[in-house]
Design a protein around this motif. Structure first.
Motif, PDB file in Angstrom:
ATOM      1  N   ALA A  89       0.826  -1.207   0.000  1.00 58.85           N
ATOM      2  CA  ALA A  89       0.000   0.000   0.000  1.00 58.85           C
ATOM      3  C   ALA A  89       0.861   1.257   0.000  1.00 58.85           C
ATOM      4  O   ALA A  89       1.889   1.330   0.684  1.00 58.85           O
ATOM      5  N   ALA A  90       0.449   2.252  -0.781  1.00 60.69           N
ATOM      6  CA  ALA A  90       1.081   3.581  -0.826  1.00 60.69           C
ATOM      7  C   ALA A  90       2.572   3.525  -1.142  1.00 60.69           C
ATOM      8  O   ALA A  90       3.346   4.307  -0.609  1.00 60.69           O
ATOM      9  N   GLU A  91       2.977   2.606  -2.033  1.00 60.57           N
ATOM     10  CA  GLU A  91       4.395   2.481  -2.383  1.00 60.57           C
ATOM     11  C   GLU A  91       4.743   3.046  -3.757  1.00 60.57           C
ATOM     12  O   GLU A  91       5.926   3.190  -4.075  1.00 60.57           O
ATOM     13  N   VAL A 109     -13.918  -1.704  -7.588  1.00 67.24           N
ATOM     14  CA  VAL A 109     -13.023  -2.338  -6.620  1.00 67.24           C
ATOM     15  C   VAL A 109     -11.581  -2.300  -7.112  1.00 67.24           C
ATOM     16  O   VAL A 109     -10.648  -2.025  -6.345  1.00 67.24           O
ATOM     17  N   THR A 110     -11.382  -2.552  -8.403  1.00 66.72           N
ATOM     18  CA  THR A 110     -10.023  -2.512  -8.963  1.00 66.72           C
ATOM     19  C   THR A 110      -9.450  -1.107  -8.911  1.00 66.72           C
ATOM     20  O   THR A 110      -8.274  -0.905  -8.577  1.00 66.72           O
ATOM     21  N   LEU A 111     -10.266  -0.096  -9.228  1.00 63.03           N
ATOM     22  CA  LEU A 111      -9.798   1.291  -9.143  1.00 63.03           C
ATOM     23  C   LEU A 111      -9.465   1.652  -7.703  1.00 63.03           C
ATOM     24  O   LEU A 111      -8.469   2.350  -7.439  1.00 63.03           O
ATOM     25  N   ALA A 112     -10.247   1.177  -6.745  1.00 65.65           N
ATOM     26  CA  ALA A 112      -9.965   1.435  -5.329  1.00 65.65           C
ATOM     27  C   ALA A 112      -8.636   0.803  -4.923  1.00 65.65           C
ATOM     28  O   ALA A 112      -7.881   1.381  -4.130  1.00 65.65           O
ATOM     29  N   ALA A 113      -8.325  -0.380  -5.482  1.00 66.72           N
ATOM     30  CA  ALA A 113      -7.050  -1.025  -5.187  1.00 66.72           C
ATOM     31  C   ALA A 113      -5.895  -0.193  -5.733  1.00 66.72           C
ATOM     32  O   ALA A 113      -4.854  -0.053  -5.080  1.00 66.72           O
ATOM     33  N   MET A 114      -6.075   0.367  -6.915  1.00 71.32           N
ATOM     34  CA  MET A 114      -5.028   1.225  -7.484  1.00 71.32           C
ATOM     35  C   MET A 114      -4.827   2.469  -6.634  1.00 71.32           C
ATOM     36  O   MET A 114      -3.703   2.953  -6.460  1.00 71.32           O
ATOM     37  N   ALA A 115      -5.926   2.989  -6.089  1.00 64.58           N
ATOM     38  CA  ALA A 115      -5.817   4.137  -5.188  1.00 64.58           C
ATOM     39  C   ALA A 115      -5.027   3.774  -3.937  1.00 64.58           C
ATOM     40  O   ALA A 115      -4.260   4.586  -3.411  1.00 64.58           O
ATOM     41  N   GLN A 116      -5.175   2.561  -3.455  1.00 64.28           N
ATOM     42  CA  GLN A 116      -4.423   2.114  -2.283  1.00 64.28           C
ATOM     43  C   GLN A 116      -2.950   1.923  -2.600  1.00 64.28           C
ATOM     44  O   GLN A 116      -2.083   2.118  -1.735  1.00 64.28           O
ATOM     45  N   LEU A 117      -2.638   1.577  -3.837  1.00 62.33           N
ATOM     46  CA  LEU A 117      -1.243   1.347  -4.228  1.00 62.33           C
ATOM     47  C   LEU A 117      -0.445   2.641  -4.339  1.00 62.33           C
ATOM     48  O   LEU A 117       0.759   2.660  -4.097  1.00 62.33           O
ATOM     49  N   VAL A 118      -1.107   3.737  -4.706  1.00 60.17           N
ATOM     50  CA  VAL A 118      -0.393   4.977  -5.004  1.00 60.17           C
ATOM     51  C   VAL A 118      -0.137   5.788  -3.728  1.00 60.17           C
ATOM     52  O   VAL A 118      -0.918   5.764  -2.776  1.00 60.17           O
ATOM     53  N   LYS A 119       0.984   6.495  -3.713  1.00 65.03           N
ATOM     54  CA  LYS A 119       1.330   7.362  -2.592  1.00 65.03           C
ATOM     55  C   LYS A 119       0.434   8.599  -2.575  1.00 65.03           C
ATOM     56  O   LYS A 119      -0.101   8.995  -3.613  1.00 65.03           O
ATOM     57  N   ASP A 172     -14.905   8.078  -4.660  1.00 65.21           N
ATOM     58  CA  ASP A 172     -15.153   7.165  -3.542  1.00 65.21           C
ATOM     59  C   ASP A 172     -13.850   6.562  -3.002  1.00 65.21           C
ATOM     60  O   ASP A 172     -13.771   6.183  -1.829  1.00 65.21           O
ATOM     61  N   ALA A 173     -12.837   6.450  -3.868  1.00 65.72           N
ATOM     62  CA  ALA A 173     -11.560   5.862  -3.473  1.00 65.72           C
ATOM     63  C   ALA A 173     -10.545   6.898  -3.002  1.00 65.72           C
ATOM     64  O   ALA A 173      -9.407   6.551  -2.681  1.00 65.72           O
ATOM     65  N   GLY A 174     -10.944   8.184  -2.968  1.00 66.10           N
ATOM     66  CA  GLY A 174     -10.032   9.232  -2.534  1.00 66.10           C
ATOM     67  C   GLY A 174      -9.176   9.798  -3.642  1.00 66.10           C
ATOM     68  O   GLY A 174      -8.163  10.452  -3.379  1.00 66.10           O
ATOM     69  N   LEU A 175      -9.569   9.580  -4.897  1.00 61.92           N
ATOM     70  CA  LEU A 175      -8.821  10.078  -6.052  1.00 61.92           C
ATOM     71  C   LEU A 175      -9.508  11.316  -6.619  1.00 61.92           C
ATOM     72  O   LEU A 175     -10.732  11.367  -6.733  1.00 61.92           O
ATOM     73  N   ASP A 176      -8.702  12.299  -7.000  1.00 66.03           N
ATOM     74  CA  ASP A 176      -9.220  13.535  -7.579  1.00 66.03           C
ATOM     75  C   ASP A 176      -8.970  13.510  -9.087  1.00 66.03           C
ATOM     76  O   ASP A 176      -7.827  13.344  -9.540  1.00 66.03           O
ATOM     77  N   LEU A 177     -10.019  13.664  -9.887  1.00 69.09           N
ATOM     78  CA  LEU A 177      -9.886  13.639 -11.340  1.00 69.09           C
ATOM     79  C   LEU A 177      -9.243  14.928 -11.835  1.00 69.09           C
ATOM     80  O   LEU A 177      -9.800  16.012 -11.690  1.00 69.09           O
TER      81      LEU A 177
END
Length: 228
Positions: A89-91, A109-119, A172-177
């Motif tokens: 996460a966040a790496e 769900v996949t987009l939310a996982a990508m949000a978790q991966l990014v710093k 919803d995943a905390g990402l800003d477009l």
């Protein structure tokens, strides 16, 4: 143009877009749904530290072999984005996902996982297909049945993703477009270009800005698209 030729032809445009949003040198990058590694290798050549992931063992083996033959330093793993997010996460500074979201069981769900991966402050870049009659005509009827660029059955129309849906999942995943832009193809020159028309194939640039539920930095519409 066959499937591999399509991937190869559109790759320089995607790479140019990634370079435009901040460069690749020295960045930790995860390429989700990397397939045979065309984009992964290009980002590694530009100086990124790349991990390409895919659930298909066969394509990962092809990608690994090609990396060895071309002496490009990068890593590949057979793992889902959701599982990797639990491990790392966040790496990553940048997470990319090109034309895969419209194939997964639950793209939110996949987009939310990508949000978790990014710093925090990192970028997520997604390429996918809009859902409207024109996209059906171009991406399925045209590409699969007339031009035969893709094998028949590659796409399911109901799994295409409207920009408004993608933007909502991102929020919803905390990402800003940050940006939404179309990809256009000229069959005469066989060249791809960026376009304000998001009606068929489009790129979305998100940035991780903080906690889930953060509001989007964009509003309005795009020609050929829909409300954001």
């Amino acid at each position: 143009m066959q499937w591999w030729g399509y991937r190869t032809s559109v790759n320089p445009l995607r790479l140019k877009y990634l370079q435009r949003i901040g460069g690749l040198a020295g960045k930790q990058v995860c390429d989700v749904g990397c397939g045979g590694g065309i984009l992964s290798e290009s980002m590694a050549r530009d100086g990124a530290h790349v991990l390409g992931i895919d659930l298909a063992q066969a394509v990962i083996e092809v990608a690994e072999l090609h990396a060895v033959e071309t002496k490009i330093e990068l890593q590949y793993r057979v793992v889902a984005a959701e599982e990797l997010a639990r491990q790392r996460a966040a790496e990553f500074d940048l997470v990319t996902c090109m034309e895969m979201l419209e194939h997964v069981p639950d793209p939110a769900v996949t987009l939310a996982a990508m949000a978790q991966l990014v710093k925090p402050g990192g970028d997520v870049i997604v390429s996918t297909l809009n859902r409207n009659p024109r996209a059906f005509a171009v991406a399925i009827v045209g590409a699969e049945y007339i031009a035969r660029v893709l094998p028949r059955g590659t796409h399911q129309y109901l799994k295409f993703i409207r920009p408004s849906e993608l933007a909502r999942w991102g929020r919803d995943a905390g990402l800003d477009l940050q940006d939404l832009i179309g990809i256009a193809y000229n069959p005469l020159t066989r060249a791809f270009r960026l376009s304000p028309d998001t009606g068929v194939n489009y790129l979305a640039h998100f940035r991780m800005v903080g906690s889930a539920g953060a509001g989007s930095g964009m509003a309005g519409t795009r020609p050929g698209g829909d409300a954001i």
